[in-house]
Scaffold this motif. Structure first.
Motif, PDB file in Angstrom:
ATOM      1  N   THR A   8       0.927  -1.183   0.213  1.00 16.12           N
ATOM      2  CA  THR A   8      -0.122  -0.029   0.055  1.00 16.12           C
ATOM      3  C   THR A   8       0.910   1.401  -0.079  1.00 16.12           C
ATOM      4  OG1 THR A   8       0.031   0.076   2.377  1.00 16.12           O
ATOM      5  CG2 THR A   8      -1.900  -1.152   1.302  1.00 16.12           C
ATOM      6  N   VAL A   9       0.564   2.231  -0.706  1.00 20.25           N
ATOM      7  CA  VAL A   9       1.443   3.431  -1.021  1.00 20.25           C
ATOM      8  C   VAL A   9       0.520   4.610  -0.976  1.00 20.25           C
ATOM      9  CG1 VAL A   9       2.552   4.802  -2.660  1.00 20.25           C
ATOM     10  CG2 VAL A   9       2.928   2.219  -2.861  1.00 20.25           C
ATOM     11  N   GLY A  10       0.916   5.204   0.131  1.00 20.84           N
ATOM     12  CA  GLY A  10       0.207   6.583   0.475  1.00 20.84           C
ATOM     13  C   GLY A  10      -0.747   6.273   1.666  1.00 20.84           C
ATOM     14  N   ASN A  11      -0.383   5.091   2.095  1.00 20.97           N
ATOM     15  CA  ASN A  11      -1.153   4.646   3.541  1.00 20.97           C
ATOM     16  C   ASN A  11      -0.939   5.556   4.835  1.00 20.97           C
ATOM     17  OD1 ASN A  11      -1.869   3.094   5.714  1.00 20.97           O
ATOM     18  ND2 ASN A  11      -1.992   1.378   4.425  1.00 20.97           N
ATOM     19  N   SER A  12      -1.966   5.781   5.480  1.00 20.36           N
ATOM     20  CA  SER A  12      -1.833   6.588   6.568  1.00 20.36           C
ATOM     21  C   SER A  12      -2.553   5.870   7.493  1.00 20.36           C
ATOM     22  CB  SER A  12      -2.519   8.000   6.525  1.00 20.36           C
ATOM     23  OG  SER A  12      -3.680   7.929   5.894  1.00 20.36           O
ATOM     24  N   SER A  13      -2.582   4.639   7.614  1.00 16.64           N
ATOM     25  CA  SER A  13      -3.360   3.962   8.745  1.00 16.64           C
ATOM     26  C   SER A  13      -2.758   3.948  10.135  1.00 16.64           C
ATOM     27  CB  SER A  13      -3.420   2.416   8.114  1.00 16.64           C
ATOM     28  OG  SER A  13      -2.132   1.886   8.244  1.00 16.64           O
ATOM     29  N   VAL A  14      -1.339   4.193  10.203  1.00 18.44           N
ATOM     30  CA  VAL A  14      -0.697   4.301  11.480  1.00 18.44           C
ATOM     31  C   VAL A  14      -0.891   5.538  12.250  1.00 18.44           C
ATOM     32  CG1 VAL A  14       1.692   4.301  12.554  1.00 18.44           C
ATOM     33  CG2 VAL A  14       1.231   2.516  10.821  1.00 18.44           C
ATOM     34  N   SER A  15      -0.816   6.441  11.405  1.00 15.09           N
ATOM     35  CA  SER A  15      -1.010   7.874  12.143  1.00 15.09           C
ATOM     36  C   SER A  15      -1.652   8.830  11.000  1.00 15.09           C
ATOM     37  CB  SER A  15       0.192   8.301  12.584  1.00 15.09           C
ATOM     38  OG  SER A  15      -0.013   9.802  12.924  1.00 15.09           O
ATOM     39  N   ARG A  16      -2.620   9.529  11.432  1.00  7.59           N
ATOM     40  CA  ARG A  16      -3.301  10.486  10.530  1.00  7.59           C
ATOM     41  C   ARG A  16      -2.750  12.072  10.871  1.00  7.59           C
ATOM     42  NH1 ARG A  16      -7.071   8.535   7.407  1.00  7.59           N
ATOM     43  NH2 ARG A  16      -7.831   6.447   7.937  1.00  7.59           N
ATOM     44  N   GLY A  17      -1.621  11.962  11.482  1.00  7.21           N
ATOM     45  CA  GLY A  17      -1.031  13.387  11.882  1.00  7.21           C
ATOM     46  C   GLY A  17      -0.480  14.169  10.627  1.00  7.21           C
ATOM     47  N   VAL A  18      -0.610  15.488  10.547  1.00  5.90           N
ATOM     48  CA  VAL A  18      -0.396  15.960   9.418  1.00  5.90           C
ATOM     49  C   VAL A  18       1.090  15.798   9.021  1.00  5.90           C
ATOM     50  CG1 VAL A  18      -0.126  18.541   8.422  1.00  5.90           C
ATOM     51  CG2 VAL A  18      -1.847  18.224  10.310  1.00  5.90           C
ATOM     52  N   GLY A  19       1.835  15.433   9.805  1.00  5.25           N
ATOM     53  CA  GLY A  19       3.345  15.401   9.425  1.00  5.25           C
ATOM     54  C   GLY A  19       3.698  14.089   8.641  1.00  5.25           C
ATOM     55  N   ASN A  20       2.509  13.107   8.666  1.00 13.13           N
ATOM     56  CA  ASN A  20       2.748  11.777   7.960  1.00 13.13           C
ATOM     57  C   ASN A  20       1.965  11.561   6.838  1.00 13.13           C
ATOM     58  OD1 ASN A  20       4.473  10.705  10.063  1.00 13.13           O
ATOM     59  ND2 ASN A  20       2.978  10.110  11.315  1.00 13.13           N
ATOM     60  N   LEU A  21       1.157  12.698   6.463  1.00  5.65           N
ATOM     61  CA  LEU A  21       0.351  12.726   5.291  1.00  5.65           C
ATOM     62  C   LEU A  21       1.201  12.714   4.035  1.00  5.65           C
ATOM     63  CD1 LEU A  21      -2.793  14.611   6.212  1.00  5.65           C
ATOM     64  CD2 LEU A  21      -2.495  12.282   5.663  1.00  5.65           C
ATOM     65  N   MET A  22       0.944  12.265   2.686  1.00  9.89           N
ATOM     66  CA  MET A  22       1.702  12.470   1.812  1.00  9.89           C
ATOM     67  C   MET A  22       1.092  13.730   1.038  1.00  9.89           C
ATOM     68  SD  MET A  22       1.885   9.794  -1.705  1.00  9.89           S
ATOM     69  CE  MET A  22       0.089  10.024  -2.302  1.00  9.89           C
ATOM     70  N   VAL A  23       1.932  14.504   0.826  1.00 11.18           N
ATOM     71  CA  VAL A  23       1.595  15.936   0.283  1.00 11.18           C
ATOM     72  C   VAL A  23       1.431  15.755  -1.291  1.00 11.18           C
ATOM     73  CG1 VAL A  23       2.229  18.246   0.113  1.00 11.18           C
ATOM     74  CG2 VAL A  23       2.686  17.125   2.183  1.00 11.18           C
ATOM     75  N   GLY A  24       0.261  16.346  -1.895  1.00 10.53           N
ATOM     76  CA  GLY A  24       0.192  16.343  -3.132  1.00 10.53           C
ATOM     77  C   GLY A  24      -0.785  15.283  -3.711  1.00 10.53           C
ATOM     78  N   LYS A  25      -0.798  15.070  -5.093  1.00  4.87           N
ATOM     79  CA  LYS A  25      -1.838  13.998  -5.615  1.00  4.87           C
ATOM     80  C   LYS A  25      -0.859  12.977  -6.317  1.00  4.87           C
ATOM     81  CE  LYS A  25      -5.237  17.626  -6.649  1.00  4.87           C
ATOM     82  NZ  LYS A  25      -5.810  18.275  -7.429  1.00  4.87           N
ATOM     83  N   ILE A  26      -1.629  12.041  -6.480  1.00  6.88           N
ATOM     84  CA  ILE A  26      -0.976  10.686  -7.196  1.00  6.88           C
ATOM     85  C   ILE A  26      -1.281  11.010  -8.639  1.00  6.88           C
ATOM     86  CG2 ILE A  26      -0.936   8.321  -7.736  1.00  6.88           C
ATOM     87  CD1 ILE A  26      -1.396   8.134  -4.707  1.00  6.88           C
ATOM     88  N   ASP A  27      -0.845  11.193  -9.612  1.00  6.01           N
ATOM     89  CA  ASP A  27      -0.782  11.463 -10.812  1.00  6.01           C
ATOM     90  C   ASP A  27      -1.251   9.922 -11.675  1.00  6.01           C
ATOM     91  OD1 ASP A  27      -0.875  12.789 -13.642  1.00  6.01           O
ATOM     92  OD2 ASP A  27       0.729  11.730 -13.951  1.00  6.01           O
ATOM     93  N   ASP A  28      -0.567   8.998 -11.538  1.00  5.04           N
ATOM     94  CA  ASP A  28      -0.856   7.841 -12.017  1.00  5.04           C
ATOM     95  C   ASP A  28      -0.056   6.524 -11.172  1.00  5.04           C
ATOM     96  OD1 ASP A  28      -1.375   5.936 -14.100  1.00  5.04           O
ATOM     97  OD2 ASP A  28       0.254   6.305 -15.085  1.00  5.04           O
TER      98      ASP A  28
END
Ligand SMILES: [Ca+2]
Ligand SMILES: [Ca+2]
Ligand SMILES: [Ca+2]
Ligand SMILES: [Ca+2]
Length: 338
Positions: free
Chosen positions: A71-91
């Motif tokens: 899983t890529v971009g997974n945030s299941s462990v923590s939803r804190g702002v510092g752990n989010l992937m920033v931006g969008k996935i293009d493809d």
């Protein structure tokens, strides 16, 4: 960003998660298992084609089982702002069975790209043909077989599938263009052309007919339309022409007839045939008692004039009495009964 819940931070990826720029990210789960943790699997992580991570491997990424997808971009462990992937996935491309072969030390983004999907390779191979060949052929035939053409320089951004040529097994005389074709695994094709020139450098052989000796009839000075035979000629490739150099009329004496032959490549050869014409050894053209042959070859008198010196005395008489028939006989030397 996160991979299976593991944060890939600045210290691992080398790119801040909030860099405000597009990046190409490749994650390869190769299925190998570190001994330290039965629930973890090694992951190879690439940013912009450069392998990142702890050494070459992002170790101990926790997955539920060996067959589970990443899983890529997974945030299941923590939803804190510092752990989010920033931006969008293009493809996102999810591939199986290819990536493990492509990853490893020193493998580039491009090599992964080639493994990902061969059909995406739109770059044709690069091919440089072997040098053009110039093949002189000897007398043993007019064609060339088992010719060593050399091998082209071939490269491709991904992988070459085949390199072939359309060379014949036997090269005929002249120019043959050999077409080399390189095909990559995505079936992009590039061709180049190698020229093979086969040249006949062997002149034809020629053997002249035997010498001809002809004796003329009385009073004849020359002969025409003489049948003197034909030379024997042969060539490894082919005869283009044969001529006889000289006149068709032969005079008393010996004439050298030159026979010349050409092959289809313009090589030439020649031989010489001797034609010997002799005056009549029995005929006496002018009736002076000397044969034509005797007058010409022995006494050098005129075979068509009974008195070569013009003194009224016959050439034959002069010879009989020891005079030179080409000289006039003085009056005091003549027989008194004249
Ligand atoms: Ca290619
Ligand atoms: Ca020849
Ligand atoms: Ca005579
Ligand atoms: Ca005479």
């Amino acid at each position: 960003m996160r991979i299976n819940g593991n944060e890939v931070g600045t210290s691992v990826g080398g790119v801040p998660p909030d860099s405000d720029a597009w990046h190409h990210v490749a994650v390869v789960y190769d299925g190998t298992r570190p001994a330290t943790n039965t629930l973890s699997r090694n992951v190879h992580f690439y940013v912009d084609g450069i392998q990142r991570g702890d050494g070459n491997t992002l170790t101990n990424v926790l997955v539920a089982g060996n067959t589970n997808p990443l899983t890529v971009g997974n945030s299941s462990v923590s939803r804190g702002v510092g752990n989010l992937m920033v931006g969008k996935i293009d493809d996102v491309l999810i591939l199986s069975d290819y990536a493990p072969e492509a990853v490893g030390n020193g493998k580039t983004n491009e090599s992964i790209y080639c493994f990902m999907n061969a059909d995406d390779d739109i770059e044709p191979p690069i091919i440089t043909c072997p040098e053009d060949l110039f093949i002189p052929i000897d007398e043993n035939g007019c064609t060339v077989t088992n010719l060593v053409l050399g091998y082209p320089d071939v490269s491709d951004n991904c992988e070459i599938a085949s390199v072939t040529n359309d060379a014949p097994t036997q090269f005929e005389m002249g120019v043959t263009l050999v077409r080399w074709t390189a095909i990559d695994v995505a079936e992009n094709t590039t061709v180049c052309t190698q020229s093979v020139t086969v040249v006949d450098v062997t002149p034809p052989s020629i053997q002249c007919p035997p010498p001809v000796v002809i004796e003329l009839e009385a009073c004849e000075q020359s002969v025409t339309n003489l049948v003197i035979g034909e030379p024997m000629v042969s060539d490894n490739c082919g005869i283009a022409g044969l001529i006889m150099e000289g006149s068709s009329e032969y005079f008393i004496g010996t004439t050298s007839v030159v026979w010349r032959v050409w092959d289809t490549a313009g090589n030439t050869n020649a031989c010489v045939q001797q034609i010997t014409i002799t005056p009549s050894t029995t005929g006496d053209c002018d009736g002076d008692g000397l044969t034509d042959w005797e007058e010409i070859n022995l006494y050098h008198s005129d075979p068509n004039n009974p008195s070569s010196a013009g003194d009224g005395l016959s050439d034959g008489w002069k010879v009989q009495y020891g005079f030179d028939p080409t000289n006039a006989v003085p009056a005091e030397c003549r027989p008194t009964y004249w």
